[in-house]
Design an enzyme around this catalytic site. Structure first.
Site, mmCIF file in Angstrom:
data_model
loop_
_atom_site.group_PDB
_atom_site.id
_atom_site.type_symbol
_atom_site.label_atom_id
_atom_site.label_comp_id
_atom_site.label_asym_id
_atom_site.label_seq_id
_atom_site.Cartn_x
_atom_site.Cartn_y
_atom_site.Cartn_z
ATOM 1 N N CYS A 1 0.846 -1.205 0.000
ATOM 2 C CA CYS A 1 0.000 0.000 0.000
ATOM 3 C C CYS A 1 0.877 1.250 0.000
ATOM 4 O O CYS A 1 1.955 1.270 0.600
ATOM 5 C CB CYS A 1 -0.898 -0.012 1.241
ATOM 6 S SG CYS A 1 -1.997 1.414 1.335
ATOM 7 N N SER B 1 0.448 3.932 1.547
ATOM 8 C CA SER B 1 0.549 4.582 2.863
ATOM 9 C C SER B 1 1.864 4.242 3.563
ATOM 10 O O SER B 1 2.464 5.102 4.220
ATOM 11 C CB SER B 1 -0.625 4.183 3.742
ATOM 12 O OG SER B 1 -1.810 4.632 3.139
ATOM 13 N N HIS C 1 4.498 6.418 2.309
ATOM 14 C CA HIS C 1 4.511 7.776 2.882
ATOM 15 C C HIS C 1 5.403 7.818 4.127
ATOM 16 O O HIS C 1 5.888 8.876 4.514
ATOM 17 C CB HIS C 1 3.100 8.225 3.261
ATOM 18 C CG HIS C 1 2.223 8.529 2.078
ATOM 19 N ND1 HIS C 1 2.624 9.309 1.010
ATOM 20 C CD2 HIS C 1 0.947 8.172 1.793
ATOM 21 C CE1 HIS C 1 1.642 9.408 0.133
ATOM 22 N NE2 HIS C 1 0.624 8.720 0.580
ATOM 23 N N HIS D 1 0.543 -2.700 6.874
ATOM 24 C CA HIS D 1 -0.722 -2.613 7.617
ATOM 25 C C HIS D 1 -1.859 -3.314 6.903
ATOM 26 O O HIS D 1 -2.979 -3.296 7.366
ATOM 27 C CB HIS D 1 -1.092 -1.132 7.833
ATOM 28 C CG HIS D 1 -1.327 -0.422 6.540
ATOM 29 N ND1 HIS D 1 -0.300 0.045 5.760
ATOM 30 C CD2 HIS D 1 -2.464 -0.152 5.865
ATOM 31 C CE1 HIS D 1 -0.790 0.583 4.661
ATOM 32 N NE2 HIS D 1 -2.107 0.472 4.688
ATOM 33 N N CYS E 1 -6.843 -3.372 3.799
ATOM 34 C CA CYS E 1 -6.786 -1.922 3.585
ATOM 35 C C CYS E 1 -7.473 -1.501 2.297
ATOM 36 O O CYS E 1 -8.514 -0.851 2.335
ATOM 37 C CB CYS E 1 -5.364 -1.377 3.614
ATOM 38 S SG CYS E 1 -5.345 0.377 3.184
HETATM 39 N N1 COD Z 1 -3.384 12.902 -11.045
HETATM 40 C C1 COD Z 1 -4.018 11.719 -11.167
HETATM 41 N N2 COD Z 1 -3.534 10.569 -10.640
HETATM 42 C C2 COD Z 1 -2.355 10.613 -10.011
HETATM 43 C C3 COD Z 1 -1.637 11.809 -9.854
HETATM 44 C C4 COD Z 1 -2.193 12.998 -10.403
HETATM 45 N N3 COD Z 1 -1.584 14.187 -10.307
HETATM 46 N N4 COD Z 1 -0.499 11.543 -9.139
HETATM 47 C C5 COD Z 1 -0.524 10.229 -8.865
HETATM 48 N N5 COD Z 1 -1.646 9.664 -9.378
HETATM 49 C C6 COD Z 1 -2.065 8.266 -9.324
HETATM 50 C C7 COD Z 1 -0.947 7.262 -9.541
HETATM 51 O O1 COD Z 1 -0.655 7.081 -10.898
HETATM 52 C C8 COD Z 1 -1.538 6.013 -8.898
HETATM 53 O O2 COD Z 1 -2.265 5.234 -9.816
HETATM 54 C C9 COD Z 1 -2.481 6.560 -7.827
HETATM 55 O O3 COD Z 1 -2.526 7.974 -8.005
HETATM 56 C C10 COD Z 1 -1.986 6.233 -6.407
HETATM 57 O O4 COD Z 1 -2.065 4.852 -6.275
HETATM 58 P P1 COD Z 1 -1.104 3.963 -5.344
HETATM 59 O O5 COD Z 1 -1.384 2.526 -5.694
HETATM 60 O O6 COD Z 1 0.280 4.445 -5.436
HETATM 61 O O7 COD Z 1 -1.664 4.289 -3.885
HETATM 62 P P2 COD Z 1 -2.700 3.500 -2.946
HETATM 63 O O8 COD Z 1 -3.971 3.305 -3.673
HETATM 64 O O9 COD Z 1 -2.016 2.314 -2.350
HETATM 65 O O10 COD Z 1 -2.895 4.554 -1.721
HETATM 66 C C11 COD Z 1 -3.564 5.735 -1.905
HETATM 67 C C12 COD Z 1 -3.784 6.481 -0.563
HETATM 68 C C13 COD Z 1 -4.611 7.695 -0.861
HETATM 69 C C14 COD Z 1 -4.529 5.581 0.419
HETATM 70 C C15 COD Z 1 -2.409 6.842 0.087
HETATM 71 O O11 COD Z 1 -1.586 7.500 -0.816
HETATM 72 C C16 COD Z 1 -2.610 7.734 1.329
HETATM 73 O O12 COD Z 1 -2.904 8.920 1.258
HETATM 74 N N6 COD Z 1 -2.387 7.148 2.491
HETATM 75 C C17 COD Z 1 -2.474 7.829 3.742
HETATM 76 C C18 COD Z 1 -3.804 7.591 4.330
HETATM 77 C C19 COD Z 1 -3.776 6.419 5.208
HETATM 78 O O13 COD Z 1 -2.885 6.195 5.975
HETATM 79 N N7 COD Z 1 -4.791 5.602 5.039
HETATM 80 C C20 COD Z 1 -4.892 4.413 5.795
HETATM 81 C C21 COD Z 1 -4.160 3.271 5.193
HETATM 82 S S1 COD Z 1 -4.274 3.222 3.479
HETATM 83 ZN ZN ZN Z 2 -3.278 1.107 3.185
#
Ligand code: COD
Ligand code: ZN
Ligand code: ZN
Length: 368
Positions: free
Chosen positions: A40, A42, A45, A61, A168
C-alpha cells in the site's frame, strides 16, 4: 523466535530484509503467521517521511494470516483461525465503537503513534534494542504479535492473499464510496487516483450503481484497469483538465460525488472543484503531515459542497469487512484481478518500485 522481516531504518532508504527477534505474545496478545501483505502507498509515505513514524520499524498494515499461539487471557480467536489485522484496533465498547465507527475509537491511538503495542513496549527486537511495530500490526514479516482487538477473524474458505487486500485497499476504497460518500444508484462519481485504493473505490461505485463513473489518473495502464473494474469514462490527467472533463460529462454541473485517492494538494483541490454544487467531496488521501487544505469561504457557503474526510473507509470493521469478503465469494467484488503481481518478502523494494511506476494495480507479498 527469529523471524524474517523488512526493516525500515531511516526515511528515504530501502527496506532491509533480515532476521529480527519476535518475543512471545503477552496478556491479551496473539502470535499470527503472516500469509500475505499488501503493498500500500501509505507505508511508502512513511518511507518518504510524509507521514512520520518512529524508526527503525517493521511497516505493513494490509495483511492476512493464521493464528499460531495465544498469550494469556485471549478469548476472541483460537490457533488455526484465519485473521485480517486491523490497523486501527478498536476497543469494541466505547461511544464510537457502539455507534459503528470503530476507526474513530481512541483506544489504540497512543500505542499506534508510538510504534508500540498497548502496554507501551514492543515485541520486536533488533540486536536487543526495540524495533517498532507499524499500527500494532507490522505485516512485512513472517510473523506478527498484535493485541486481540487488532484481529478480525474471517471465514476460512477465502484465499489469504485475496483476504489481505480487504485489510486496507478494498475496505478503504469501497467503504469510502458506500459509507463516506453514500453514493446512490444513478449518481455521478469522479475518482481521482486509480491505485489499489482508488480502483477499489471504482468497484464500490459500480456496486452502488453509480453512473457515470469517471476516473482520472496519469498512467494509461491504471485507466485501463479502472475500465475493467467499472469506470465508464477515464481521463488522463496529463492530457486533459480533470475539472473541465468532469463538467463536460455531467451537463456542466460537476460530479455528485468526487473522491481524492492520492494524498496530494493539487488533486484534492481538483476533486473539490469537480464536485457539483451541493455535492459531496470525499478526501481519502492524507496530505503530507502539516499540510493545510484551504477553501475560499464565500465559495464554500455559496456552493454548499459537503467536505467529507474518510479514514479506513468509514466502515464498521466487524460488520462490513466480512461483507466485503462475502461479496468476493459471491462474485460481486473482483479481488482476483486487483492483485496483478505477487512478490516474495525479499523483493519488497522491487514491489514498491513497481507501485511507484504504476506497473501494478495492487502488489501483494506472499509469505508462504
Ligand atoms: N493525477 C491523477 N492521478 C495521479 C496523480 C495525479 N496528479 N499523481 C498520482 N496519481 C495516481 C498514480 O498514478 C496512482 O495510480 C495513484 O494515483 C496512487 O495509487 P497507489 O497505488 O500508489 O496508492 P494506494 O492506492 O495504495 O494509496 C492511496 C492512498 C490515498 C490511500 C495513500 O496515498 C494515502 O494517502 N495514504 C495515507 C492515508 C492512510 O494512511 N490511510 C490508511 C491506510 S491506506
Ligand atoms: Zn493502506
Ligand atoms: Zn472503542
Amino acid at each position: 523466535m527469529r523471524v524474517r522481516a523488512a526493516v525500515l531504518y531511516r526515511i528515504k532508504t530501502p527496506f532491509e530484509v533480515q532476521e529480527v527477534e519476535l518475543l512471545p505474545p503477552r496478556e491479551g496478545e496473539v502470535l499470527v503467521r503472516v500469509a500475505a501483505a499488501g503493498v500500500c502507498h501509505s507505508d511508502y509515505h512513511m518511507v518518504t517521511g510524509h507521514l512520520p513514524h518512529p524508526l527503525p520499524a517493521v511497516l505493513g498494515h494490509e495483511g492476512s494470516g493464521v493464528v499460531e499461539a495465544l498469550g494469556p487471557g485471549v478469548t476472541s480467536v483460537r490457533p488455526g483461525d484465519h485473521v485480517i489485522p486491523l490497523f486501527k484496533a478498536p476497543c469494541g465498547h466505547c461511544f464510537y465503537c457502539l455507534r459503528g465507527r470503530p476507526a474513530l475509537c481512541d483506544f489504540s491511538v497512543k500505542a499506534r503513534s508510538s510504534g508500540c503495542l498497548l502496554d507501551g513496549t514492543t515485541r520486536l527486537r533488533l540486536d536487543g534494542q526495540p524495533l517498532f511495530h507499524h499500527a500494532m500490526v507490522a505485516c512485512f514479516a513472517e510473523y506478527l504479535v498484535a493485541p486481540e482487538q487488532a484481529l478480525l477473524k474471517i471465514r476460512p474458505d477465502i484465499p489469504l492473499d485475496r483476504a489481505a487486500v480487504v485489510g486496507c485497499a478494498v475496505t478503504t476504497g469501497v467503504g469510502a464510496v458506500l459509507f463516506a460518500g453514500k453514493v446512490t444508484p444513478g449518481s455521478s462519481v469522479l475518482i481521482v487516483g486509480a491505485g489499489g485504493v482508488g480502483l477499489s473505490a471504482v468497484q464500490g461505485a459500480r456496486l452502488a450503481g453509480a453512473d457515470p463513473i469517471i476516473v482520472a489518473d496519469v498512467i494509461p495502464a491504471k485507466l485501463e484497469w479502472a475500465r475493467k473494474f467499472g469506470a465508464t469514462y477515464t481521463i488522463n490527467a496529463r492530457e486533459r483538465d480533470v475539472v473541465a472533463a468532469t463538467r463536460d460529462l455531467t451537463s456542466g454541473r460537476g460530479a455528485d460525488h468526487a473522491f481524492e485517492v492520492i494524498g496530494d494538494l493539487h488533486t484534492a483541490k481538483q476533486a473539490y472543484e469537480a464536485t457539483r454544487k451541493g455535492g459531496i467531496f470525499v478526501q481519502v488521501g492524507v496530505l503530507p503531515a502539516g499540510s493545510q487544505l484551504a477553501f475560499d469561504s464565500l465559495q464554500l457557503i455559496r456552493d454548499e459542497k459537503t467536505i467529507q474526510p474518510c479514514t479506513y473507509g468509514s466502515v464498521n470493521f466487524r460488520k462490513d469487512m466480512p461483507m466485503f469478503l462475502d461479496l468476493y465469494m459471491s462474485g460481486r467484488l473482483n479481488l482476483d484481478d486487483l492483485i496483478t503481481r505477487r512478490f516474495k518478502l525479499d523483493e519488497i523494494n522491487v514491489a514498491y518500485e513497481a507501485m511507484l511506476r504504476g506497473d501494478v494495480a495492487r502488489g501483494v507479498i506472499t509469505l508462504d
